[in-house]
Write an enzyme that holds these catalytic residues in place. Structure first.
Site, PDB file in Angstrom:
ATOM      1  CB  SER A   1     -27.272 -10.780 -18.231  1.00 52.99           C
ATOM      2  OG  SER A   1     -28.398 -10.533 -18.320  1.00 52.99           O
TER       3      SER A   1
ATOM      4  CG  ASN B   1     -36.195 -17.242 -11.858  1.00 55.59           C
ATOM      5  OD1 ASN B   1     -35.257 -16.422 -11.688  1.00 55.59           O
ATOM      6  ND2 ASN B   1     -36.126 -17.674 -10.473  1.00 55.59           N
TER       7      ASN B   1
ATOM      8  CB  THR C   1      -6.984 -46.900 -42.925  1.00 56.22           C
ATOM      9  OG1 THR C   1      -5.872 -47.535 -43.229  1.00 56.22           O
ATOM     10  CG2 THR C   1      -7.768 -47.358 -43.318  1.00 56.22           C
ATOM     11  CG  HIS C   2      -3.675 -46.607 -39.702  1.00 60.91           C
ATOM     12  ND1 HIS C   2      -4.240 -46.369 -38.408  1.00 60.91           N
ATOM     13  CD2 HIS C   2      -4.289 -47.128 -40.408  1.00 60.91           C
ATOM     14  CE1 HIS C   2      -4.275 -47.508 -37.958  1.00 60.91           C
ATOM     15  NE2 HIS C   2      -4.731 -47.850 -38.941  1.00 60.91           N
TER      16      HIS C   2
ATOM     17  CB  SER D   1       2.016 -15.489 -46.510  1.00 65.81           C
ATOM     18  OG  SER D   1       3.389 -15.353 -46.199  1.00 65.81           O
TER      19      SER D   1
ATOM     20  CE  LYS E   1       2.709 -20.138 -46.821  1.00 64.94           C
ATOM     21  NZ  LYS E   1       3.074 -22.247 -46.756  1.00 64.94           N
TER      22      LYS E   1
ATOM     23  CG  ASN F   1      -1.109 -20.386 -46.995  1.00 62.29           C
ATOM     24  OD1 ASN F   1      -0.169 -21.289 -46.972  1.00 62.29           O
ATOM     25  ND2 ASN F   1      -0.396 -18.979 -45.781  1.00 62.29           N
TER      26      ASN F   1
ATOM     27  CD  GLU G   1      -4.377 -23.626 -42.194  1.00 62.97           C
ATOM     28  OE1 GLU G   1      -3.532 -23.995 -42.488  1.00 62.97           O
ATOM     29  OE2 GLU G   1      -4.743 -22.125 -41.936  1.00 62.97           O
TER      30      GLU G   1
ATOM     31  CE1 TYR H   1     -32.052 -18.250 -13.776  1.00 63.08           C
ATOM     32  CE2 TYR H   1     -31.277 -16.977 -11.241  1.00 63.08           C
ATOM     33  CZ  TYR H   1     -31.403 -17.663 -12.641  1.00 63.08           C
ATOM     34  OH  TYR H   1     -30.520 -16.435 -13.587  1.00 63.08           O
TER      35      TYR H   1
ATOM     36  CD  GLN I   1     -26.708 -12.857 -15.785  1.00 59.18           C
ATOM     37  OE1 GLN I   1     -28.343 -12.573 -15.510  1.00 59.18           O
ATOM     38  NE2 GLN I   1     -26.182 -11.941 -15.141  1.00 59.18           N
TER      39      GLN I   1
HETATM   40  N1  ARG Z   1     -30.157 -12.499 -16.314  1.00 55.27           N
HETATM   41  C1  ARG Z   1     -31.149 -13.950 -15.789  1.00 55.27           C
HETATM   42  C2  ARG Z   1     -30.526 -15.141 -16.332  1.00 55.27           C
HETATM   43  O1  ARG Z   1     -30.222 -14.878 -17.387  1.00 55.27           O
HETATM   44  C3  ARG Z   1     -32.768 -14.220 -15.300  1.00 55.27           C
HETATM   45  C4  ARG Z   1     -32.883 -13.397 -14.190  1.00 55.27           C
HETATM   46  C5  ARG Z   1     -32.940 -14.445 -13.033  1.00 55.27           C
HETATM   47  N2  ARG Z   1     -32.649 -13.927 -11.653  1.00 55.27           N
HETATM   48  C6  ARG Z   1     -32.840 -13.837 -10.881  1.00 55.27           C
HETATM   49  N3  ARG Z   1     -32.369 -13.133  -9.550  1.00 55.27           N
HETATM   50  N4  ARG Z   1     -33.854 -14.765  -9.802  1.00 55.27           N
HETATM   51  O2  ARG Z   1     -30.655 -16.078 -15.916  1.00 55.27           O
END
Ligand code: ARG
Length: 496
Positions: free
Chosen positions: A32, A115, A160-161, A280, A286, A288, A293, A320, A325
């Site tokens: 991550s 964790n 309304t509507h 456009s 145009k 817009n 949107e 956990y 993640q």
């Molecule tokens: N990168 C992990 C997360 O975002 C945290 C690490 C915990 N990893 C683990 N293998 N216990 O949750």
């Protein structure tokens, strides 16, 4: 560290710890690190607070703490992009510390786990994001209220509507959305207070044998309290569900402002500032309402995040699981989209021009004054249901009549037909003519929360007071976070 545990990075010459697992083909999938850029600064702060607490509890030598804290400052300056490889930001920062301090740097991870660490980082960063959304929200409310104050008498059709229903004012329309944004503010403030609790010290999920002080790390990080149960603290992501939910509701409010704005542009009631419109590439004439949107679409994105998050969390067992993640990124996407939505909505509305004459003439279209006329008949002794029938009978021809006098005649005919009596028998013609006039029709609706200019002016003043209270609530929270962060810096300076 043995030779098998480590290798030297060719580019930096740093010793890089080899992960026990996850160096194979799934390495990218497991990591991550890129997404963790969002919590890089948070992780440094969490590391600092943890190290200081360990030193205070005499779990860590003061000198070692000082070395680790210096390394952390160095790593912070180098930035996320210069971190060594790692499964996530927590592992990478730890490696970077060890690269600078040597094996002693590995003491940083005493009495904690990634964790509780990641859960703390998420909350720490989310606080900042929610504060920013709240700031935008309050600014948007300010814009709507000051625009509303300028338009307490600007008559417009109400629907309304999507059918012409009753005339109202532009100020009334604006204030209605400010009131909704005020509730969105309450919900986000409420979520914030539950986000602002520390899970740090829960370790993997089951506490630790070390004599840590969880209250102290909470204090150093500016959290209001500690999430008690370690299994709950390290595992729960209900603060994400709640936060995404609260910003999703905000997104929905913005999407309705946007949709109204799109319809109003289509009818020529409003002209967006060029900064909030697009043209456009082929049709030169145009203009817009693209920004509105995109606000509408952003709300969809936030709801998508809510769904993704809740689906990821559904049925996860204690404690956990790595699924968590992938839950986090929904939060960041949601909060970014909501922030954009509220900023753009406020910008588009505050810079738009209202076409008052078009609004005025459209306000009476479709016999939109009918309810006021029925009310008048009922106030003059005709039972409301019969009054409703009389006006309904007259509605179609009245809609086509171009003179209010003709409308009165048609109402009289309908009265005779339905009630056996001309309505002018009961009601003065002058009063009828007034009820048929959109401006007077609006002025007569002065019940609490109604659009009559005087009542609306009172409501706007009330709303301004509530806005001031919310500004204080936000300032208090911001100040607490800033104060804690200053204190943490001062504590670090005692060691380095
Ligand atoms: N990168 C992990 C997360 O975002 C945290 C690490 C915990 N990893 C683990 N293998 N216990 O949750």
């Amino acid at each position: 560290m043995t030779e098998e545990d480590s290798f030297t990075n060719d580019e930096t010459g740093d010793v890089v710890r080899r992960e026990r697992f996850s160096s194979g083909p799934a390495r990218e999938f497991l990591s991550s690190l890129d997404a963790d850029e969002r919590i890089f600064t948070a992780d440094i702060a969490v590391d600092r607070a943890h190290v200081i607490m360990l030193a205070e509890q005499e779990i860590l030598e003061v000198d070692t703490a000082g070395e680790i804290l210096s390394a952390l400052t160095d790593i912070e300056t180098a930035g996320h992009q210069n971190l060594p490889a790692g499964e996530d930001v927590h592992a990478a920062i730890e490696t970077a510390v060890i690269n600078r301090v040597g094996d002693e740097g590995g003491r940083m991870h005493t009495a904690r786990s990634r964790n509780d660490e990641v859960a703390t980082c998420i909350r720490y960063r989310l606080r900042e994001d929610l504060l920013a959304v709240l700031q935008s929200l309050l600014d948007a409310r300010e814009v709507l209220l000051s625009e509303a104050a300028e338009h307490v008498e600007t008559i417009m059709p109400g629907y309304t509507h999507l059918q012409p229903a009753q005339p109202v004012t532009v100020g009334f329309w604006l204030a209605s959305y400010e009131n909704a944004l005020a509730r969105d503010t309450e919900r986000i403030l409420d979520a914030y207070d539950r986000v602002n609790q520390s899970p740090l010290g829960a370790a993997a999920f089951a506490g630790t044998t070390f004599d840590i002080d969880r209250g102290r790390t909470a204090e150093l990080l500016g959290f209001e309290g500690v999430i008690e149960n370690a299994m709950d603290a390290s595992t729960t992501r209900d603060m994400l569900v709640e936060s995404v939910n609260s910003v999703a509701t905000l997104g929905l409010t913005c999407s309705s402002v946007a949709e109204d704005g799109i319809i109003f542009s289509n009818r020529g009631f409003i002209e967006l500032n060029d900064d909030y419109a697009s043209t456009s590439s082929i049709m030169p004439q145009k203009k817009n309402p693209d920004t509105l949107e995109l606000v509408r679409a952003a709300a969809g994105e936030v709801i998508g995040c809510y769904t993704g998050l809740a689906t990821t969390l559904k049925g996860l067992p204690r404690a956990y699981n790595r699924d968590l993640q992938r839950a986090t990124t929904y939060m960041w996407d949601a909060v970014d989209a909501a922030q954009d939505a509220v900023d753009v909505t406020a910008g588009a509305i505050s810079t738009a021009t209202w076409n008052t004459s078009k609004l005025q003439s459209a306000a009476g279209e479709g016999f939109s004054t009918a309810t006021g006329v029925a009310d008048l008949l009922a106030q003059n002794g005709i039972p409301f249901r019969i009054a409703h029938e009389i006006v309904a009978t007259a509605a179609e021809p009245v809609e086509e009549a171009d003179e209010t006098e003709t409308a009165v005649e048609l109402l009289d005919e309908a009265g005779e037909e339905v009630f056996g009596e001309a309505v002018t028998n009961r009601v003065e013609i002058q009063q009828l003519l007034k009820a048929l006039d959109p401006t007077a029709n609006v002025a007569a609706r002065d019940s609490r929360g109604g659009p009559a200019p005087e009542e609306l002016t009172r409501a706007i003043a009330d709303a301004k007071n509530r806005l001031d209270e919310d500004r204080n609530a936000l300032d208090n929270r911001k100040t607490a976070v800033k104060k804690a962060s200053k204190q943490l810096t001062a504590e670090v300076d005692n060691y380095v």
